[in-house]
Design a protein around this motif. Structure first.
Motif, PDB file in Angstrom:
ATOM      1  N   HIS A   8       0.804  -1.228   0.000  1.00 52.52           N
ATOM      2  CA  HIS A   8       0.000   0.000   0.000  1.00 52.52           C
ATOM      3  C   HIS A   8       0.832   1.271   0.000  1.00 52.52           C
ATOM      4  CE1 HIS A   8      -3.907  -1.887   0.718  1.00 52.52           C
ATOM      5  NE2 HIS A   8      -3.276  -2.711   1.538  1.00 52.52           N
ATOM      6  N   SER A   9       2.000   1.211   0.639  1.00 52.57           N
ATOM      7  CA  SER A   9       2.771   2.446   0.805  1.00 52.57           C
ATOM      8  C   SER A   9       4.267   2.162   0.865  1.00 52.57           C
ATOM      9  CB  SER A   9       2.353   3.145   2.095  1.00 52.57           C
ATOM     10  OG  SER A   9       2.762   2.375   3.214  1.00 52.57           O
ATOM     11  N   LEU A  10       5.030   3.226   0.810  1.00 53.02           N
ATOM     12  CA  LEU A  10       6.478   3.141   0.940  1.00 53.02           C
ATOM     13  C   LEU A  10       6.855   2.543   2.294  1.00 53.02           C
ATOM     14  CD1 LEU A  10       9.376   3.795   0.039  1.00 53.02           C
ATOM     15  CD2 LEU A  10       9.034   6.100   0.923  1.00 53.02           C
ATOM     16  N   LEU A  36      -0.771  -1.932 -11.324  1.00 50.25           N
ATOM     17  CA  LEU A  36      -0.530  -2.990 -10.337  1.00 50.25           C
ATOM     18  C   LEU A  36      -0.656  -2.470  -8.916  1.00 50.25           C
ATOM     19  CD1 LEU A  36       2.579  -4.845 -11.808  1.00 50.25           C
ATOM     20  CD2 LEU A  36       0.162  -5.346 -12.158  1.00 50.25           C
ATOM     21  N   GLY A  37      -0.293  -1.201  -8.713  1.00 54.44           N
ATOM     22  CA  GLY A  37      -0.289  -0.627  -7.378  1.00 54.44           C
ATOM     23  C   GLY A  37      -1.627  -0.139  -6.906  1.00 54.44           C
ATOM     24  N   ARG A  38      -2.571   0.000  -7.807  1.00 58.58           N
ATOM     25  CA  ARG A  38      -3.908   0.490  -7.468  1.00 58.58           C
ATOM     26  C   ARG A  38      -3.864   1.839  -6.770  1.00 58.58           C
ATOM     27  NH1 ARG A  38      -4.698  -5.064  -5.020  1.00 58.58           N
ATOM     28  NH2 ARG A  38      -4.767  -6.358  -6.863  1.00 58.58           N
ATOM     29  N   LYS A  65       0.618  -7.667   4.841  1.00 62.89           N
ATOM     30  CA  LYS A  65      -0.209  -8.131   3.733  1.00 62.89           C
ATOM     31  C   LYS A  65       0.002  -7.261   2.495  1.00 62.89           C
ATOM     32  CE  LYS A  65      -4.988  -9.131   2.609  1.00 62.89           C
ATOM     33  NZ  LYS A  65      -4.997 -10.417   2.067  1.00 62.89           N
ATOM     34  N   PRO A  66       0.463  -7.878   1.399  1.00 56.92           N
ATOM     35  CA  PRO A  66       0.662  -7.103   0.166  1.00 56.92           C
ATOM     36  C   PRO A  66      -0.650  -6.873  -0.587  1.00 56.92           C
ATOM     37  CG  PRO A  66       1.355  -9.363  -0.155  1.00 56.92           C
ATOM     38  CD  PRO A  66       0.947  -9.239   1.289  1.00 56.92           C
ATOM     39  N   LEU A  67      -0.638  -5.857  -1.442  1.00 51.78           N
ATOM     40  CA  LEU A  67      -1.773  -5.603  -2.342  1.00 51.78           C
ATOM     41  C   LEU A  67      -1.853  -6.673  -3.422  1.00 51.78           C
ATOM     42  CD1 LEU A  67      -1.630  -1.785  -3.141  1.00 51.78           C
ATOM     43  CD2 LEU A  67      -3.453  -3.013  -1.978  1.00 51.78           C
ATOM     44  N   GLY A  68      -0.685  -7.112  -3.871  1.00 51.25           N
ATOM     45  CA  GLY A  68      -0.650  -8.109  -4.931  1.00 51.25           C
ATOM     46  C   GLY A  68       0.743  -8.686  -5.098  1.00 51.25           C
ATOM     47  N   ILE A  69       0.781  -9.845  -5.741  1.00 51.21           N
ATOM     48  CA  ILE A  69       2.040 -10.531  -6.012  1.00 51.21           C
ATOM     49  C   ILE A  69       2.031 -10.888  -7.492  1.00 51.21           C
ATOM     50  CG2 ILE A  69       3.490 -12.492  -5.424  1.00 51.21           C
ATOM     51  CD1 ILE A  69       1.587 -12.574  -2.827  1.00 51.21           C
TER      52      ILE A  69
END
Length: 83
Positions: A8-10, A36-38, A65-69
């Motif tokens: 979600h963020s840096l 990809l980052g939404r 928890k990542p946004l995506g892989i």
């Protein structure tokens, strides 16, 4: 090939990178494509495919928890990774 774990963020990406580094996994912080980052705040970690299972295991234990892989295809396109 390489994998991209998007957060979600840096700050989330930096925290995850620290966890991976302390456990012997090298990752490079990158700005993912907006699709990809939404969103514009997203940041990602780029790492080798071989490290992905262990990286996800470590991140799951620490509630990062990542946004995506994503995995890069031979055609140089990012596709969602099947875990």
């Amino acid at each position: 090939m390489s994998c991209l774990i998007v957060f979600h963020s840096l700050t989330h990406a930096q925290n995850a990178a620290g966890i991976l580094r302390r456990n012997g996994i090298s990752a490079v912080m990158v700005k993912p494509p907006t699709s990809l980052g939404r969103g514009s705040c997203a940041h990602g970690l780029l790492l080798g495919n071989a490290y992905l299972p262990r990286a996800m295991e470590l991140l799951k234990k620490t509630s990062k928890k990542p946004l995506g892989i994503y995995e890069k295809t031979r055609d140089n396109i990012w596709k969602e990774a099947a875990l």
